[in-house]
Design a protein around this motif. Structure first.
Motif, mmCIF file in Angstrom:
data_model
loop_
_atom_site.group_PDB
_atom_site.id
_atom_site.type_symbol
_atom_site.label_atom_id
_atom_site.label_comp_id
_atom_site.label_asym_id
_atom_site.label_seq_id
_atom_site.Cartn_x
_atom_site.Cartn_y
_atom_site.Cartn_z
ATOM 1 N N LEU A 292 3.342 -3.599 -13.399
ATOM 2 C CA LEU A 292 3.263 -4.610 -12.349
ATOM 3 C C LEU A 292 4.504 -4.598 -11.465
ATOM 4 C CD1 LEU A 292 1.695 -7.160 -11.271
ATOM 5 C CD2 LEU A 292 3.269 -8.453 -12.700
ATOM 6 N N VAL A 293 5.672 -4.573 -12.077
ATOM 7 C CA VAL A 293 6.920 -4.611 -11.308
ATOM 8 C C VAL A 293 7.089 -3.340 -10.477
ATOM 9 C CG1 VAL A 293 9.445 -4.624 -11.520
ATOM 10 C CG2 VAL A 293 8.067 -6.249 -12.824
ATOM 11 N N SER A 294 6.749 -2.196 -11.028
ATOM 12 C CA SER A 294 6.887 -0.953 -10.258
ATOM 13 C C SER A 294 5.958 -0.953 -9.051
ATOM 14 C CB SER A 294 6.627 0.261 -11.143
ATOM 15 O OG SER A 294 5.280 0.295 -11.575
ATOM 16 N N ALA A 295 4.755 -1.475 -9.206
ATOM 17 C CA ALA A 295 3.839 -1.554 -8.072
ATOM 18 C C ALA A 295 4.359 -2.523 -7.017
ATOM 19 C CB ALA A 295 2.453 -1.984 -8.546
ATOM 20 N N ALA A 296 4.846 -3.676 -7.451
ATOM 21 C CA ALA A 296 5.362 -4.668 -6.502
ATOM 22 C C ALA A 296 6.560 -4.126 -5.738
ATOM 23 C CB ALA A 296 5.723 -5.964 -7.233
ATOM 24 N N VAL A 297 7.470 -3.475 -6.427
ATOM 25 C CA VAL A 297 8.662 -2.924 -5.769
ATOM 26 C C VAL A 297 8.256 -1.824 -4.780
ATOM 27 C CG1 VAL A 297 10.769 -1.589 -6.174
ATOM 28 C CG2 VAL A 297 10.249 -3.580 -7.601
ATOM 29 N N ALA A 298 7.301 -0.980 -5.177
ATOM 30 C CA ALA A 298 6.840 0.073 -4.266
ATOM 31 C C ALA A 298 6.214 -0.530 -3.011
ATOM 32 C CB ALA A 298 5.830 0.976 -4.981
ATOM 33 N N LEU A 299 5.442 -1.577 -3.178
ATOM 34 C CA LEU A 299 4.797 -2.200 -2.026
ATOM 35 C C LEU A 299 5.789 -2.930 -1.132
ATOM 36 C CD1 LEU A 299 1.548 -3.514 -3.706
ATOM 37 C CD2 LEU A 299 1.747 -1.674 -2.032
ATOM 38 N N LEU A 300 6.857 -3.480 -1.711
ATOM 39 C CA LEU A 300 7.860 -4.170 -0.896
ATOM 40 C C LEU A 300 8.524 -3.234 0.107
ATOM 41 C CD1 LEU A 300 9.571 -6.549 -3.456
ATOM 42 C CD2 LEU A 300 8.334 -7.221 -1.385
ATOM 43 N N GLY A 301 8.606 -1.978 -0.223
ATOM 44 C CA GLY A 301 9.243 -1.012 0.668
ATOM 45 C C GLY A 301 8.319 -0.424 1.708
ATOM 46 N N GLU A 302 7.118 -0.956 1.837
ATOM 47 C CA GLU A 302 6.129 -0.365 2.735
ATOM 48 C C GLU A 302 5.998 -1.054 4.087
ATOM 49 O OE1 GLU A 302 4.234 2.457 2.445
ATOM 50 O OE2 GLU A 302 5.609 2.816 0.789
ATOM 51 N N GLY A 303 6.797 -2.075 4.336
ATOM 52 C CA GLY A 303 6.716 -2.751 5.627
ATOM 53 C C GLY A 303 5.415 -3.513 5.819
ATOM 54 N N LEU A 304 4.917 -4.132 4.770
ATOM 55 C CA LEU A 304 3.690 -4.914 4.842
ATOM 56 C C LEU A 304 3.956 -6.251 5.547
ATOM 57 C CD1 LEU A 304 2.462 -4.201 1.214
ATOM 58 C CD2 LEU A 304 1.591 -3.199 3.324
ATOM 59 N N PRO A 305 2.912 -6.965 5.925
ATOM 60 C CA PRO A 305 3.111 -8.262 6.583
ATOM 61 C C PRO A 305 3.940 -9.212 5.719
ATOM 62 C CG PRO A 305 0.822 -7.581 6.759
ATOM 63 C CD PRO A 305 1.499 -6.605 5.859
ATOM 64 N N ALA A 306 4.615 -10.151 6.380
ATOM 65 C CA ALA A 306 5.530 -11.064 5.689
ATOM 66 C C ALA A 306 4.828 -11.859 4.601
ATOM 67 C CB ALA A 306 6.169 -12.013 6.695
ATOM 68 N N GLY A 307 3.589 -12.276 4.832
ATOM 69 C CA GLY A 307 2.852 -13.037 3.826
ATOM 70 C C GLY A 307 2.642 -12.252 2.547
#
Length: 87
Positions: free
Chosen positions: A56-71
């Protein structure tokens, strides 16, 4: 992760998404078999939740670096904060 890796992505992102999906699926199958055959162990009771958190944490950290919307980023930070608080 499924949709993240299926969009207009390069092979590395698709490969990471497929690997994450396979890890999640094998974790579910392993737990199902252990419950079905009553093969739980004390070590498994410790390692399985730990592996779930790492996934879970590895997926969340990977997604945080993707420039996704602020929400989306706010939700990811909430998930990470929850994991820190209950660990």
């Amino acid at each position: 992760m499924f949709w993240w890796g299926r969009g207009a992505a390069g092979p590395a992102r698709r490969g990471a998404a497929v690997l994450h999906e396979l890890l999640g699926a094998t974790d579910w199958i392993d737990g199902w078999i252990a419950r079905r055959d009553n093969q739980g162990s004390e070590l498994g009771k410790i390692l399985d939740p730990t592996a779930d958190r790492v996934l879970l944490v590895s997926a969340a950290v990977a997604l945080l670096g993707e420039g996704l919307p602020a929400g989306v980023n706010v939700m990811l930070w909430i998930v990470l904060a929850r994991e820190v608080l209950i660990a």
